[in-house]
Scaffold this active site. Sequence first.
Site, short mmCIF file in Angstrom:
data_model
loop_
_atom_site.label_atom_id
_atom_site.label_comp_id
_atom_site.label_asym_id
_atom_site.label_seq_id
_atom_site.Cartn_x
_atom_site.Cartn_y
_atom_site.Cartn_z
N CYS A 25 48.80 48.95 25.69
CA CYS A 25 48.49 48.86 27.19
C CYS A 25 47.12 48.05 27.23
O CYS A 25 46.90 47.18 28.27
CB CYS A 25 48.17 50.15 28.01
SG CYS A 25 47.09 51.21 27.14
N HIS A 81 45.14 55.47 28.80
CA HIS A 81 46.01 54.31 29.61
C HIS A 81 45.18 53.42 30.11
O HIS A 81 43.73 53.64 30.17
CB HIS A 81 46.79 54.92 30.65
CG HIS A 81 47.77 53.85 31.15
ND1 HIS A 81 48.78 53.33 30.11
CD2 HIS A 81 48.27 53.44 32.39
CE1 HIS A 81 49.29 52.43 31.15
NE2 HIS A 81 49.14 52.70 32.15
N ASP A 98 49.37 47.56 36.87
CA ASP A 98 49.76 48.60 35.84
C ASP A 98 51.15 48.10 35.45
O ASP A 98 52.12 48.34 36.01
CB ASP A 98 49.83 49.89 36.37
CG ASP A 98 50.22 50.93 35.15
OD1 ASP A 98 50.45 50.43 33.90
OD2 ASP A 98 50.31 52.15 35.28
#
Length: 232
Positions: A25, A81, A98
């Site tokens: 991520c 994250h 996201d």
Amino acid sequence: MTTSELQLQLNNLDASLFNHTPFYCEENVYFLCKKLCSSQIADAQGSDLFVVFISNDNKQIPLWHQKASHRADGVILWDYHVICVQRKKDGGTHLVWDLDSSLPFPCPLAAMCQKLSGHHFSSFRSFRGEVNFSFLLLMFFRVVYAPLFLRHFASDRRHMKDSEGNWTAQPPPYEPIVAEDGSVHNLNEYMEIRAADVLTDLPPELTSAVFGQKHGVVIGEAHLEELFSQIP
């Protein structure tokens, strides 16, 4: 690009147009910021973008509406994250980018925060046997000014190898990200987020800290929206 043209572009964005490698991520967000800048969706220098790392001392955070989840409510436990928040000036809607979320892309920051807080208690029972329950509600945010992140961030992906040097998840096809100063790995400096680092209030000098500190500032969930309302 006019405001109406930009809004039309946002309404028709497809997350698949952006680089995305599952479980990477931080690199996904790095290239997302660059593309938002080059496509004129964000300021060319990224001055309206912020990279946000989410974690806690226990490295167990529950996030909902995640594509990688196998549950009906889309919840999954990440050790950390990373997302991008685009601050809109003049009273505009702050946006969350996201690539791992099933929510609208992008999603209004207020809507994401509402869903996040609204889900906390509903999934406690099903998680009780899976995680350290006392840490379940703790979710901290390291907010980093995107121009600083794009200049300083580096990752050689060592965190994605097991003790024998094997990949735990297939890496992206491109070369690892190297910082402008030649650093090859400093991801740990961003993803290590502890309760002791969290600001309990938002002092007036916080804005200058966000724009001036390489690793940004660490805040709690309750202050996330407030922080972006204070940034000029």
